[in-house]
Design an enzyme around this catalytic site. Sequence first.
Site, PDB file in Angstrom:
ATOM      1  N   ILE A 163       2.520  -6.239  12.115  1.00 53.75           N
ATOM      2  CA  ILE A 163       3.283  -5.439  11.163  1.00 53.75           C
ATOM      3  C   ILE A 163       2.396  -4.245  10.823  1.00 53.75           C
ATOM      4  CG2 ILE A 163       2.463  -6.888   9.247  1.00 53.75           C
ATOM      5  CD1 ILE A 163       4.959  -6.161   7.693  1.00 53.75           C
ATOM      6  N   SER A 164       2.968  -3.051  10.871  1.00 56.50           N
ATOM      7  CA  SER A 164       2.161  -1.840  10.750  1.00 56.50           C
ATOM      8  C   SER A 164       1.539  -1.700   9.360  1.00 56.50           C
ATOM      9  CB  SER A 164       3.017  -0.600  11.036  1.00 56.50           C
ATOM     10  OG  SER A 164       3.436  -0.582  12.377  1.00 56.50           O
ATOM     11  N   GLN A 165       0.452  -0.975   9.318  1.00 54.66           N
ATOM     12  CA  GLN A 165      -0.224  -0.615   8.070  1.00 54.66           C
ATOM     13  C   GLN A 165       0.774   0.086   7.138  1.00 54.66           C
ATOM     14  OE1 GLN A 165      -3.297   2.188   8.922  1.00 54.66           O
ATOM     15  NE2 GLN A 165      -3.753   2.644   6.771  1.00 54.66           N
TER      16      GLN A 165
ATOM     17  N   ARG B 243       6.975  -6.407   0.762  1.00 55.20           N
ATOM     18  CA  ARG B 243       6.355  -6.587   2.079  1.00 55.20           C
ATOM     19  C   ARG B 243       5.975  -8.041   2.335  1.00 55.20           C
ATOM     20  NH1 ARG B 243       0.954  -5.350   4.721  1.00 55.20           N
ATOM     21  NH2 ARG B 243       1.424  -4.393   6.749  1.00 55.20           N
TER      22      ARG B 243
END
Length: 224
Positions: free
Chosen positions: A72-74, A46
Amino acid sequence: MSEPDFTTLHQRMLAEIAAKTIFATTYLGKAALDGRVMEALAKVPRHVFVPIELRPYAYVDTPLPIGYGKTISQPFIVAVMTDLLRVRPTDTVLEIGTGLGYQSAILSELAQQVYSIELIEELARQARQRLARQGCANVEVKIGNGCHGWPERAPFDRVIVTAAPELIPPALIYQLKPGGRMVIPAGLPEAQQLLLVEKDDDGAISTREIFQVLFSTLEDTEAE
């Protein structure tokens, strides 16, 4: 930070996702995510998909800003949405909202082909670079209005949307194959729900609410 540091943080992130899944059993109907999904999350770093100044926080289970009012999503939400999609190795997937390419990279490990649409040109350019450096050769990114889908590449086995419209765009439903699945957040900003949309073999649509979420708004540039 060194690569060993990132490796340790990455492992902690995976453990936190597994723990949160247990607590979400009531919503998800199971206590563990699919093994292929967890393997993809373990494989994709990530930290290479976040702005460099935020890399120390890349494996914290929280959304992170990527510029232009986007995030950016969890990681837990990425994991759940990917699991709900049930991507098969032969599937063609449409993603709406490329961002910097993290969700695209996860999907590239699971699907045969991924088509991803990003509204913001600079984010799309960076996503292409980051995905290429990770060897994600089965991801194609274009700049465009995600509400219209990608008619030239349709239909799709799976559709995933990483920004929230108030209502599901009709084009995305139309471009979903019979037997297909779509995962999309939808609703007013204060009352968004993560939805699983399924189209049966006869083309009938059913939807199921999973849980409440908070995503940036899916912009329809031609609706104004």
